[in-house]
Design a protein around this motif. Structure first.
Motif, PDB file in Angstrom:
ATOM      1  N   UNK A   1       0.842  -1.162   0.000  1.00 24.16           N
ATOM      2  CA  UNK A   1       0.000   0.000   0.000  1.00 24.16           C
ATOM      3  C   UNK A   1       0.896   1.236   0.000  1.00 24.16           C
ATOM      4  N   UNK A   2       0.528   2.205  -0.863  1.00 21.26           N
ATOM      5  CA  UNK A   2       1.334   3.419  -0.944  1.00 21.26           C
ATOM      6  C   UNK A   2       0.818   4.440   0.056  1.00 21.26           C
ATOM      7  N   UNK A   3       1.748   5.221   0.558  1.00 24.59           N
ATOM      8  CA  UNK A   3       1.313   6.232   1.519  1.00 24.59           C
ATOM      9  C   UNK A   3       0.399   7.267   0.849  1.00 24.59           C
ATOM     10  N   UNK A   4      -0.438   7.844   1.646  1.00 26.47           N
ATOM     11  CA  UNK A   4      -1.394   8.863   1.175  1.00 26.47           C
ATOM     12  C   UNK A   4      -0.624  10.101   0.753  1.00 26.47           C
ATOM     13  N   UNK A   5      -0.870  10.573  -0.448  1.00 31.76           N
ATOM     14  CA  UNK A   5      -0.223  11.772  -0.970  1.00 31.76           C
ATOM     15  C   UNK A   5      -1.294  12.849  -1.153  1.00 31.76           C
ATOM     16  N   UNK A   6      -1.177  13.962  -0.422  1.00 32.26           N
ATOM     17  CA  UNK A   6      -2.217  14.994  -0.549  1.00 32.26           C
ATOM     18  C   UNK A   6      -2.192  15.624  -1.942  1.00 32.26           C
ATOM     19  N   UNK A   7      -3.322  15.946  -2.425  1.00 28.07           N
ATOM     20  CA  UNK A   7      -3.422  16.616  -3.727  1.00 28.07           C
ATOM     21  C   UNK A   7      -3.402  18.122  -3.514  1.00 28.07           C
ATOM     22  N   UNK A   8      -3.018  18.805  -4.575  1.00 25.32           N
ATOM     23  CA  UNK A   8      -3.010  20.270  -4.505  1.00 25.32           C
ATOM     24  C   UNK A   8      -4.441  20.792  -4.534  1.00 25.32           C
ATOM     25  N   UNK A   9      -4.582  21.953  -3.945  1.00 28.78           N
ATOM     26  CA  UNK A   9      -5.897  22.585  -3.967  1.00 28.78           C
ATOM     27  C   UNK A   9      -6.235  22.996  -5.396  1.00 28.78           C
ATOM     28  N   UNK A  10      -7.476  23.001  -5.713  1.00 25.45           N
ATOM     29  CA  UNK A  10      -7.920  23.387  -7.051  1.00 25.45           C
ATOM     30  C   UNK A  10      -7.574  24.851  -7.299  1.00 25.45           C
ATOM     31  N   UNK A  11      -7.146  25.127  -8.493  1.00 21.78           N
ATOM     32  CA  UNK A  11      -6.821  26.516  -8.846  1.00 21.78           C
ATOM     33  C   UNK A  11      -8.093  27.334  -8.985  1.00 21.78           C
ATOM     34  N   UNK A  12      -7.944  28.600  -8.628  1.00 19.84           N
ATOM     35  CA  UNK A  12      -9.079  29.507  -8.825  1.00 19.84           C
ATOM     36  C   UNK A  12      -9.216  29.818 -10.298  1.00 19.84           C
ATOM     37  N   UNK A  13     -10.399  30.016 -10.725  1.00 21.92           N
ATOM     38  CA  UNK A  13     -10.650  30.361 -12.125  1.00 21.92           C
ATOM     39  C   UNK A  13     -10.115  31.771 -12.385  1.00 21.92           C
ATOM     40  N   UNK A  14      -9.608  32.025 -13.576  1.00 17.69           N
ATOM     41  CA  UNK A  14      -9.135  33.376 -13.874  1.00 17.69           C
ATOM     42  C   UNK A  14     -10.309  34.354 -13.865  1.00 17.69           C
ATOM     43  N   UNK A  15     -10.022  35.621 -13.601  1.00 18.42           N
ATOM     44  CA  UNK A  15     -11.124  36.590 -13.607  1.00 18.42           C
ATOM     45  C   UNK A  15     -11.702  36.717 -15.012  1.00 18.42           C
ATOM     46  N   UNK A  16     -12.957  37.068 -15.058  1.00 16.63           N
ATOM     47  CA  UNK A  16     -13.584  37.215 -16.374  1.00 16.63           C
ATOM     48  C   UNK A  16     -12.929  38.385 -17.103  1.00 16.63           C
TER      49      UNK A  16
END
Length: 147
Positions: A1-16
């Motif tokens: 079993x591989x250790x848990x690897x945290x994922x990066x937070x989702x990027x914010x959408x660019x401004x309109x």
């Protein structure tokens, strides 16, 4: 079993693009004394050929009916000519923009000719100025004993 690897937070959408461009245009408008493009485009028809050569439109300030339109003129003579045509110009502007849209004109002297201003007098050419300066230098040398 591989250790848990945290994922990066989702990027914010660019401004309109509308929001980003609105901020840019707002700053540009403040620096350039914004004029409504529709008024600038139709200025010769709204003001008449004579007034269009003497002045150019600026900002339309105020809210609702009874706003004030800034007009930029080159000098006092142009300001006086615009002032004499004030009522007719306000009537033509209101017929285009809607009844009571413009109540006042603020005439501002810039000291520079307006974009449509005609040249009244031609100045000397560079060659004529060069010849006059050479003649002046020679006269000064003669007066100072050739120094």
């Amino acid at each position: 079993m591989t250790p848990y690897k945290p994922t990066r937070a989702a990027r914010r959408a660019p401004p309109s693009i509308a929001r980003a461009s609105a901020e840019i245009f707002r700053e540009l408008a403040k620096r350039t004394k914004y004029v409504d493009p529709a008024i600038a485009e139709r200025w010769p028809q709204l003001a008449g050929e004579k007034l269009a050569r003497l002045c150019r439109p600026g900002r339309l300030t105020g809210r609702g009916p009874g706003r004030s339109l800034e007009l930029y003129v080159a000098n006092g003579a142009a300001a006086a000519a615009v002032d004499m045509e004030r009522d007719g110009l306000i009537a033509r502007l209101n017929s285009y923009l809607g009844p009571g849209s413009v109540a006042r004109l603020s005439v501002i002297q810039t000291g520079r000719p307006s974009a449509g201003a005609e040249k009244v007098e031609e100045g000397p050419s560079d060659a004529e100025l060069g010849a006059a300066l050479a003649s002046f230098r020679a006269a000064v040398r003669r007066r100072n004993g050739g120094k």
